[in-house]
Structures are given as C-alpha cells and as structure tokens.
Design a protein around this motif. Structure first.
Motif, PDB file in Angstrom:
ATOM      1  N   LYS A   2       0.546  -1.278   0.424  1.00 43.48           N
ATOM      2  CA  LYS A   2       0.049   0.140  -0.195  1.00 43.48           C
ATOM      3  C   LYS A   2       0.776   1.672   0.465  1.00 43.48           C
ATOM      4  O   LYS A   2       0.243   1.790  -0.834  1.00 43.48           O
ATOM      5  CB  LYS A   2      -1.107  -0.143   1.271  1.00 43.48           C
ATOM      6  N   LYS A   3       2.129   0.919   0.862  1.00 46.00           N
ATOM      7  CA  LYS A   3       2.826   2.679   0.943  1.00 46.00           C
ATOM      8  C   LYS A   3       4.033   2.481  -0.653  1.00 46.00           C
ATOM      9  O   LYS A   3       3.844   4.002  -0.923  1.00 46.00           O
ATOM     10  CB  LYS A   3       4.069   2.119   2.112  1.00 46.00           C
ATOM     11  N   THR A   6       0.871   4.116  -2.378  1.00 43.89           N
ATOM     12  CA  THR A   6       0.846   5.834  -2.426  1.00 43.89           C
ATOM     13  C   THR A   6       2.049   6.439  -2.998  1.00 43.89           C
ATOM     14  O   THR A   6       1.996   8.020  -3.452  1.00 43.89           O
ATOM     15  CB  THR A   6       0.932   5.486  -0.554  1.00 43.89           C
ATOM     16  N   LEU A   7       3.685   5.590  -3.289  1.00 45.64           N
ATOM     17  CA  LEU A   7       4.163   6.990  -3.471  1.00 45.64           C
ATOM     18  C   LEU A   7       4.209   6.874  -4.756  1.00 45.64           C
ATOM     19  O   LEU A   7       4.979   7.964  -5.232  1.00 45.64           O
ATOM     20  CB  LEU A   7       5.807   6.210  -2.615  1.00 45.64           C
ATOM     21  N   THR A  10       1.188   9.091  -5.842  1.00 41.80           N
ATOM     22  CA  THR A  10       1.946  10.979  -5.238  1.00 41.80           C
ATOM     23  C   THR A  10       3.382  11.631  -6.542  1.00 41.80           C
ATOM     24  O   THR A  10       2.931  12.603  -6.802  1.00 41.80           O
ATOM     25  CB  THR A  10       3.359  10.230  -4.213  1.00 41.80           C
TER      26      THR A  10
END
Length: 64
Positions: A2-3, A6-7, A10
């Motif tokens: 998930k991170k 997200t990155l 972004t």
C-alpha cells in the motif's frame, strides 16, 4: 504494498502538476520568437495585399 502504491501515485500526481511549468520554460525560450516574427510578417503581407487591392479598386472606380 500500500505504501509503494501511495508513493507511486504521489510521484505521478506531482509530475503531472509540474508538466505545464516545464512546457512553458521550453516554449518561452526557444520557439516564441520565431513564431512571433512569422506572424508579424504574415500580418504585414496581408496588410500590403489589402492596400494594393484597395488602390486597384480606386483606380478601377475612377475610370468607369
């Protein structure tokens, strides 16, 4: 995972928001001047053509 997503999103968002700034810098320095000159020349040529046509119409109108 998930991170990482997200990155990734972004960076994609930041890049898409920055694109107009990069595009403007390239166009302002390199291609703005030649396009402006070309438009000026075209405008001048149109103006001369129009004035010649008006003169021709005046001459034709006086002789008739």
């Amino acid at each position: 995972m998930k991170k990482l997503l997200t990155l990734l999103f972004t960076f994609a968002l930041a890049f898409s928001l920055a694109m107009p700034a990069f595009a403007q810098d390239a166009a302002a320095g390199q291609e703005a001047a030649p396009k402006a000159e070309k438009k000026k020349k075209e405008k001048k040529a149109k103006k001369e053509k129009k004035s010649k046509k008006e003169k021709k119409d005046e001459m034709g109108g006086e002789t008739k």
